[in-house]
Enzyme design. Structure first.
Site, PDB file in Angstrom:
ATOM      1  N   LYS A  36     -21.153  10.552  19.185  1.00  0.00           N
ATOM      2  CA  LYS A  36     -20.986  11.961  20.519  1.00  0.00           C
ATOM      3  C   LYS A  36     -21.668  11.840  21.342  1.00  0.00           C
ATOM      4  O   LYS A  36     -22.580  10.614  21.706  1.00  0.00           O
ATOM      5  CB  LYS A  36     -21.228  13.113  19.594  1.00  0.00           C
ATOM      6  CG  LYS A  36     -20.770  13.568  18.217  1.00  0.00           C
ATOM      7  CD  LYS A  36     -21.767  14.383  17.642  1.00  0.00           C
ATOM      8  CE  LYS A  36     -21.702  14.693  16.221  1.00  0.00           C
ATOM      9  NZ  LYS A  36     -21.547  15.535  15.201  1.00  0.00           N
ATOM     10  N   PHE A  47     -22.206  29.464  15.513  1.00  0.00           N
ATOM     11  CA  PHE A  47     -21.818  27.755  16.062  1.00  0.00           C
ATOM     12  C   PHE A  47     -21.126  27.246  16.765  1.00  0.00           C
ATOM     13  O   PHE A  47     -20.855  25.926  17.371  1.00  0.00           O
ATOM     14  CB  PHE A  47     -22.660  26.761  15.123  1.00  0.00           C
ATOM     15  CG  PHE A  47     -22.232  26.594  13.543  1.00  0.00           C
ATOM     16  CD1 PHE A  47     -21.174  25.301  14.041  1.00  0.00           C
ATOM     17  CD2 PHE A  47     -22.804  27.173  12.831  1.00  0.00           C
ATOM     18  CE1 PHE A  47     -20.493  25.480  12.315  1.00  0.00           C
ATOM     19  CE2 PHE A  47     -22.202  26.842  11.700  1.00  0.00           C
ATOM     20  CZ  PHE A  47     -21.274  25.634  11.251  1.00  0.00           C
ATOM     21  N   ARG A  95     -20.124   7.728   5.615  1.00  0.00           N
ATOM     22  CA  ARG A  95     -21.140   8.751   4.866  1.00  0.00           C
ATOM     23  C   ARG A  95     -22.358   8.703   5.149  1.00  0.00           C
ATOM     24  O   ARG A  95     -23.440   9.337   5.335  1.00  0.00           O
ATOM     25  CB  ARG A  95     -20.659  10.103   3.992  1.00  0.00           C
ATOM     26  CG  ARG A  95     -18.621  10.188   4.161  1.00  0.00           C
ATOM     27  CD  ARG A  95     -18.887  11.333   5.152  1.00  0.00           C
ATOM     28  NE  ARG A  95     -19.425  12.687   4.969  1.00  0.00           N
ATOM     29  CZ  ARG A  95     -19.883  13.516   7.001  1.00  0.00           C
ATOM     30  NH1 ARG A  95     -19.344  13.463   7.097  1.00  0.00           N
ATOM     31  NH2 ARG A  95     -20.419  14.176   6.091  1.00  0.00           N
ATOM     32  N   THR A 131     -26.537  15.582   7.435  1.00  0.00           N
ATOM     33  CA  THR A 131     -25.898  16.085   8.720  1.00  0.00           C
ATOM     34  C   THR A 131     -26.792  16.942   9.160  1.00  0.00           C
ATOM     35  O   THR A 131     -27.378  16.639  10.524  1.00  0.00           O
ATOM     36  CB  THR A 131     -25.239  17.366   8.479  1.00  0.00           C
ATOM     37  OG1 THR A 131     -23.700  17.109   8.137  1.00  0.00           O
ATOM     38  CG2 THR A 131     -25.104  18.238   9.605  1.00  0.00           C
ATOM     39  N   ARG A 152     -28.230   8.494  11.076  1.00  0.00           N
ATOM     40  CA  ARG A 152     -29.303   9.529  11.831  1.00  0.00           C
ATOM     41  C   ARG A 152     -30.472   9.851  11.766  1.00  0.00           C
ATOM     42  O   ARG A 152     -31.649  10.020  12.323  1.00  0.00           O
ATOM     43  CB  ARG A 152     -28.628  11.246  11.043  1.00  0.00           C
ATOM     44  CG  ARG A 152     -27.736  11.600  11.743  1.00  0.00           C
ATOM     45  CD  ARG A 152     -26.148  12.492  11.113  1.00  0.00           C
ATOM     46  NE  ARG A 152     -25.496  12.063  11.738  1.00  0.00           N
ATOM     47  CZ  ARG A 152     -24.492  13.766  10.949  1.00  0.00           C
ATOM     48  NH1 ARG A 152     -24.108  13.976   9.730  1.00  0.00           N
ATOM     49  NH2 ARG A 152     -23.300  13.775  11.678  1.00  0.00           N
ATOM     50  N   ASN A 161     -26.457  14.839  16.619  1.00  0.00           N
ATOM     51  CA  ASN A 161     -26.692  14.178  15.449  1.00  0.00           C
ATOM     52  C   ASN A 161     -26.307  12.464  15.782  1.00  0.00           C
ATOM     53  O   ASN A 161     -25.445  12.337  14.952  1.00  0.00           O
ATOM     54  CB  ASN A 161     -26.489  14.952  14.238  1.00  0.00           C
ATOM     55  CG  ASN A 161     -25.495  15.320  13.909  1.00  0.00           C
ATOM     56  OD1 ASN A 161     -24.540  15.352  15.243  1.00  0.00           O
ATOM     57  ND2 ASN A 161     -25.487  16.129  13.443  1.00  0.00           N
ATOM     58  N   HIS A 191     -19.634  11.819  13.907  1.00  0.00           N
ATOM     59  CA  HIS A 191     -19.458  12.547  13.279  1.00  0.00           C
ATOM     60  C   HIS A 191     -18.468  11.106  12.323  1.00  0.00           C
ATOM     61  O   HIS A 191     -18.069  10.456  13.007  1.00  0.00           O
ATOM     62  CB  HIS A 191     -17.835  12.957  14.170  1.00  0.00           C
ATOM     63  CG  HIS A 191     -17.120  13.629  13.175  1.00  0.00           C
ATOM     64  ND1 HIS A 191     -17.429  14.635  12.170  1.00  0.00           N
ATOM     65  CD2 HIS A 191     -15.993  12.876  12.859  1.00  0.00           C
ATOM     66  CE1 HIS A 191     -16.335  15.299  11.372  1.00  0.00           C
ATOM     67  NE2 HIS A 191     -15.335  13.860  11.921  1.00  0.00           N
TER      68      HIS A 191
END
Length: 152
Positions: A11, A59, A87, A93, A104, A114, A117
């Site tokens: 991100k 959101f 994952r 998350t 993360r 964070n 993705h």
């Protein structure tokens, strides 16, 4: 386990913080094969499609604003069990709930920033890969060390 593909995006916060190499390295060291890679600033249309499942959530607008605020590194990784394994590499998350050693857990502290993705299921991966990449942008290749990565 059969080879599969997953969509991963670094991100804007991860790009701005110079974490691209760190994140790519974790996937490479795990033994996954990079088959698609590009950097782009997503359009609002792309962002709204990507986060469409959250359209009715309060959101949603913030997600779209954030992901379109700067460059994103979009990737497709391939390998046995890559979706579930990615994952685990990524972590929870909410970064403060993510285990140390995860992306993360090590590199993020706020849910709104964070860093990364990753697709959460085969159907999601297929949708996201098709949304972010043309088939011609994906490479089908065999690493020279393939025999050292997996059995059989």
């Amino acid at each position: 386990m059969a080879s599969e593909r997953t969509f991963i995006a670094i991100k804007p916060d991860g790009v701005q913080r110079g974490l691209i190499g760190e994140i790519l390295g974790r996937f490479e060291r795990k033994g996954f094969k990079l088959v698609g890679l590009k950097q782009l600033t997503p359009s609002r249309e792309l962002a709204e499609q990507h986060y469409g499942v959250h359209k009715e959530r309060p959101f949603f607008a913030g997600l779209v604003d954030f992901i379109t605020s700067g460059p994103v590194v979009a990737m497709v990784w391939e390998g046995d069990g890559v979706i579930a394994s990615a994952r685990k590499l990524i972590g929870a998350t909410k970064p403060l709930e993510a285990e140390p050693g995860t992306i993360r857990g090590d590199l993020a502290i706020n849910i709104g920033r964070n860093v990364i993705h990753g697709s959460d299921a085969p159907e999601t991966a297929q949708f996201e890969i098709g949304l972010w990449f043309q088939a011609s942008e994906l490479s089908d290749w065999t690493p020279s060390d393939q025999g050292w990565r997996t059995e059989g």
